[in-house]
Scaffold this active site. Structure first.
Site, PDB file in Angstrom:
ATOM      1  N   GLY A  89      42.321  10.617  45.125  1.00  0.00           N
ATOM      2  CA  GLY A  89      43.502   9.814  44.825  1.00  0.00           C
ATOM      3  C   GLY A  89      44.621  10.624  44.203  1.00  0.00           C
ATOM      4  O   GLY A  89      45.808  10.412  44.507  1.00  0.00           O
ATOM      5  N   GLU A 110      31.448   9.981  37.181  1.00  0.00           N
ATOM      6  CA  GLU A 110      31.025   8.900  38.072  1.00  0.00           C
ATOM      7  C   GLU A 110      29.997   9.443  39.067  1.00  0.00           C
ATOM      8  O   GLU A 110      30.297  10.336  39.859  1.00  0.00           O
ATOM      9  CB  GLU A 110      32.222   8.329  38.817  1.00  0.00           C
ATOM     10  CG  GLU A 110      31.867   7.136  39.689  1.00  0.00           C
ATOM     11  CD  GLU A 110      33.054   6.539  40.416  1.00  0.00           C
ATOM     12  OE1 GLU A 110      33.102   5.310  40.558  1.00  0.00           O
ATOM     13  OE2 GLU A 110      33.934   7.311  40.845  1.00  0.00           O
ATOM     14  N   GLY A 141      39.237   4.968  46.810  1.00  0.00           N
ATOM     15  CA  GLY A 141      38.280   6.062  46.877  1.00  0.00           C
ATOM     16  C   GLY A 141      38.166   6.762  45.547  1.00  0.00           C
ATOM     17  O   GLY A 141      38.428   6.180  44.486  1.00  0.00           O
ATOM     18  N   SER A 142      37.821   8.024  45.578  1.00  0.00           N
ATOM     19  CA  SER A 142      37.566   8.767  44.354  1.00  0.00           C
ATOM     20  C   SER A 142      38.865   9.125  43.647  1.00  0.00           C
ATOM     21  O   SER A 142      39.924   9.274  44.272  1.00  0.00           O
ATOM     22  CB  SER A 142      36.792  10.053  44.662  1.00  0.00           C
ATOM     23  OG  SER A 142      37.626  10.990  45.329  1.00  0.00           O
ATOM     24  N   THR A 143      38.770   9.298  42.339  1.00  0.00           N
ATOM     25  CA  THR A 143      39.931   9.698  41.550  1.00  0.00           C
ATOM     26  C   THR A 143      40.423  11.080  41.973  1.00  0.00           C
ATOM     27  O   THR A 143      41.634  11.325  42.051  1.00  0.00           O
ATOM     28  CB  THR A 143      39.580   9.680  40.053  1.00  0.00           C
ATOM     29  OG1 THR A 143      39.320   8.318  39.670  1.00  0.00           O
ATOM     30  CG2 THR A 143      40.719  10.216  39.201  1.00  0.00           C
ATOM     31  N   GLU A 144      39.498  11.970  42.275  1.00  0.00           N
ATOM     32  CA  GLU A 144      39.865  13.323  42.690  1.00  0.00           C
ATOM     33  C   GLU A 144      40.748  13.295  43.933  1.00  0.00           C
ATOM     34  O   GLU A 144      41.814  13.925  43.978  1.00  0.00           O
ATOM     35  CB  GLU A 144      38.593  14.140  42.958  1.00  0.00           C
ATOM     36  CG  GLU A 144      38.851  15.565  43.419  1.00  0.00           C
ATOM     37  CD  GLU A 144      37.572  16.312  43.768  1.00  0.00           C
ATOM     38  OE1 GLU A 144      37.650  17.539  43.974  1.00  0.00           O
ATOM     39  OE2 GLU A 144      36.503  15.680  43.848  1.00  0.00           O
ATOM     40  N   GLU A 201      43.313   2.633  44.200  1.00  0.00           N
ATOM     41  CA  GLU A 201      42.182   1.996  43.518  1.00  0.00           C
ATOM     42  C   GLU A 201      41.069   3.028  43.502  1.00  0.00           C
ATOM     43  O   GLU A 201      40.491   3.359  44.537  1.00  0.00           O
ATOM     44  CB  GLU A 201      41.773   0.716  44.254  1.00  0.00           C
ATOM     45  CG  GLU A 201      40.913  -0.213  43.416  1.00  0.00           C
ATOM     46  CD  GLU A 201      39.437   0.116  43.510  1.00  0.00           C
ATOM     47  OE1 GLU A 201      38.915   0.750  42.554  1.00  0.00           O
ATOM     48  OE2 GLU A 201      38.812  -0.233  44.512  1.00  0.00           O
ATOM     49  N   LYS A 226      42.773   3.799  58.278  1.00  0.00           N
ATOM     50  CA  LYS A 226      41.757   4.832  58.529  1.00  0.00           C
ATOM     51  C   LYS A 226      40.475   4.465  57.808  1.00  0.00           C
ATOM     52  O   LYS A 226      40.405   4.533  56.581  1.00  0.00           O
ATOM     53  CB  LYS A 226      42.217   6.215  58.068  1.00  0.00           C
ATOM     54  CG  LYS A 226      41.275   7.323  58.622  1.00  0.00           C
ATOM     55  CD  LYS A 226      41.378   8.631  57.866  1.00  0.00           C
ATOM     56  CE  LYS A 226      40.452   8.688  56.676  1.00  0.00           C
ATOM     57  NZ  LYS A 226      38.998   8.676  57.048  1.00  0.00           N
ATOM     58  N   CYS A 246      32.573   0.938  42.664  1.00  0.00           N
ATOM     59  CA  CYS A 246      33.482   1.553  41.683  1.00  0.00           C
ATOM     60  C   CYS A 246      33.391   0.885  40.315  1.00  0.00           C
ATOM     61  O   CYS A 246      33.672   1.509  39.297  1.00  0.00           O
ATOM     62  CB  CYS A 246      34.925   1.531  42.191  1.00  0.00           C
ATOM     63  SG  CYS A 246      35.504  -0.096  42.681  1.00  0.00           S
TER      64      CYS A 246
END
Length: 502
Positions: free
Chosen positions: A258, A406, A253-256, A275, A200, A309
């Site tokens: 993830g 970030e 992508g973002s930690t949130e 990641e 995706k 990142c």
């Protein structure tokens, strides 16, 4: 800024043809419309104008893709294909990427906003090298023999060994900052290992992933091995994570996001690699080559308009050279030419969307309100495009939002170093641990500092350089698992132990 003309008029013949009609999704070897019939517009961030309509996948399309990927994994050519044949397919794909490099670079610059020169010489060139490197691993995934001891049967003899087998159907969700490169970072090792894939792309930047899908089919991959379903994260992405036929999730992508993906994947015990984000320190010591360090620190944050990142978004400089370095960085980034990606003179493109521009603008405002001072930049650029002035903040405190979070844009916060014994603690004072750089010619100091930095990659006298052979990933909330190198195959294989009494 001046009004920017429609960039589609600047495309070469191949790229112009690709965006001349709506783009479909790739499922089971066919290019199909979304089951719902829905489409969405992908937008040029330099002008905020529509480029082309793209099929909008959702749960129904993901279900079709997952079933196709399962059939391809269990039946047909793919599970019987020898490793050397998978290697040849990947090498053929790399050749096709190379043959269509200019078209891919133009599509990337148009869809993502980055300068076409960077897309050509960084994104596309690295994608070619990466696929070729991973192709070689198809024939080198191996197990081991083990001399076991079985005290329950002391007189028996055993033959014991391990094998590495493909994990199965892999759902891969990629971000918008390096669309083509992230696609091959995910696809190539999964395919080399013998997995099948549902990819995706980010809804902001689907074009090069879809063009890559055409090249995958042209290379001769069996139908259903690679499926590409564009759509939104809360629909298509969530459906991939939840689908029972998907064995593993690979997300960048973002930690949130993830964290949400990781939690949902655990409901069905899917294998997961993540990641995620970073707030990477760039540490400049007084003994460094300061001309190199200034240029390096500027590029560390401004490469890809800060949408990286591993961006060197926290700059730490020894107090006695702090003003010289920060003012030098400010001069470098002030001189960068902002503009649309397809303009050959552009050095710094727009950020990816109006949403991202507004998000960065909120951080800039928060920085000023907290007492930070901008040596240059400090505001978004009004108009149709999604441009942000490159910014360096000084007079910042460790608890400021611009220091802690970030930003993912062209914004760096600079802090002085008063005691070298505090460097590691300052650098590690973050929830992230993706990367760091150290600028120094004192190798004794460097060798002592590197083990104390909680980061998956530490660069010395450079920043943002990656190689297919070097594992890439983070400590702490920067992720789980590793991309690239031999280490990535731990993410796409299962280890099977075999014990035979002989």
């Amino acid at each position: 800024m001046d009004v920017i003309a429609d960039q589609k008029t600047k495309l070469g013949e191949a790229a112009a043809a690709f965006v001349s009609s709506p783009r479909k999704m790739l499922i089971d070897g066919d290019w199909v419309e979304a089951a719902s019939g829905k489409t969405f517009a992908t937008i040029d961030p330099a002008t905020n104008r529509e480029i082309v309509q793209v099929a909008e996948g959702d749960a129904a399309d993901v279900d079709k893709a997952a079933r196709a990927a399962r059939r391809a994994f269990e039946e047909g050519e793919w599970p019987r294909m020898r490793p050397c044949a998978r290697e040849r397919l990947l090498l053929r794909l790399a050749d096709l990427i190379e043959a269509n490099a200019e078209e891919l670079a133009e599509l990337e610059a148009l869809d993502q906003g980055k300068p076409v020169m960077f897309a050509r010489h960084a994104d596309v060139a690295m994608a070619i090298d990466f696929v070729r490197y991973m192709a070689g691993w198809a024939t080198k995934i191996e197990g081991s023999t083990i001399d076991v001891s079985m005290p329950m049967v002391p007189d028996a003899e055993f033959h014991a060994y391990t094998t590495r087998e493909p994990v199965g159907v892999v759902g891969q969700i990629i971000p918008w900052n390096f669309p083509l490169l992230m696609a091959v970072w995910k696809l190539a090792p999964a395919l080399a290992a013998g997995c099948t894939v549902i990819l995706k792309p980010a809804e902001q930047t689907p074009l090069t992933a879809l063009r890559l899908g055409e090249l995958v089919m042209e290379a001769g991959f069996p139908k259903g091995v690679v499926n590409i379903v564009p759509g939104y994260g809360h629909t298509a992405g969530a459906a991939i994570v939840d689908h029972p036929e998907v064995d593993k999730i690979a997300f960048t992508g973002s930690t949130e996001v993830g964290k949400i993906i990781g939690a949902n994947a655990m409901k069905t015990m899917k294998r997961v690699s993540l990641e995620l984000g970073g707030k990477s320190p760039a540490i400049v010591m007084a003994d460094a080559d300061l001309d190199m360090a200034v240029q390096g620190a500027a590029q560390a944050i401004m490469f890809n308009t800060g949408q990286v990142c591993t961006a060197g978004s926290r700059l730490f400089v020894e107090r006695k050279i702090f003003d010289k370095v920060t003012e030098g960085v400010a001069e470098v980034i002030k001189a960068m030419q902002l503009g649309p990606g397809l303009d050959p003179a552009t050095q710094l493109g727009p950020v990816v969307s109006k949403e991202q521009q507004a998000r960065i603008g909120g951080y800039l405002q928060a920085g000023f309100e907290a007492g930070a001072k901008a040596l240059c930049g400090g505001k978004v650029i009004e108009g149709e495009g999604c441009f942000v002035e490159p910014t360096i903040f000084v007079d910042v405190k460790p608890d400021m939002q611009v220091v802690r979070e970030e930003i993912f844009g062209p914004v760096v916060v600079a802090q002085p170093i008063d005691d070298v014994n505090d460097i590691a603690a300052m650098a590690n004072d973050t929830i992230y641990g993706l990367a760091a750089s150290v600028w120094s010619n004192d190798l004794r100091f460097v060798h002592r500092l590197v083990p104390r930095l909680k980061a998956g990659t530490v660069w010395v006298n450079c920043h943002n350089l990656v190689d297919p052979a070097l594992p890439f990933g983070g400590y702490k909330q920067s992720g789980i698992g590793r991309e690239m190198g031999a280490a990535v195959f731990h993410e796409y294989t299962e280890t099977k132990s075999v014990c035979m009494m002989v």
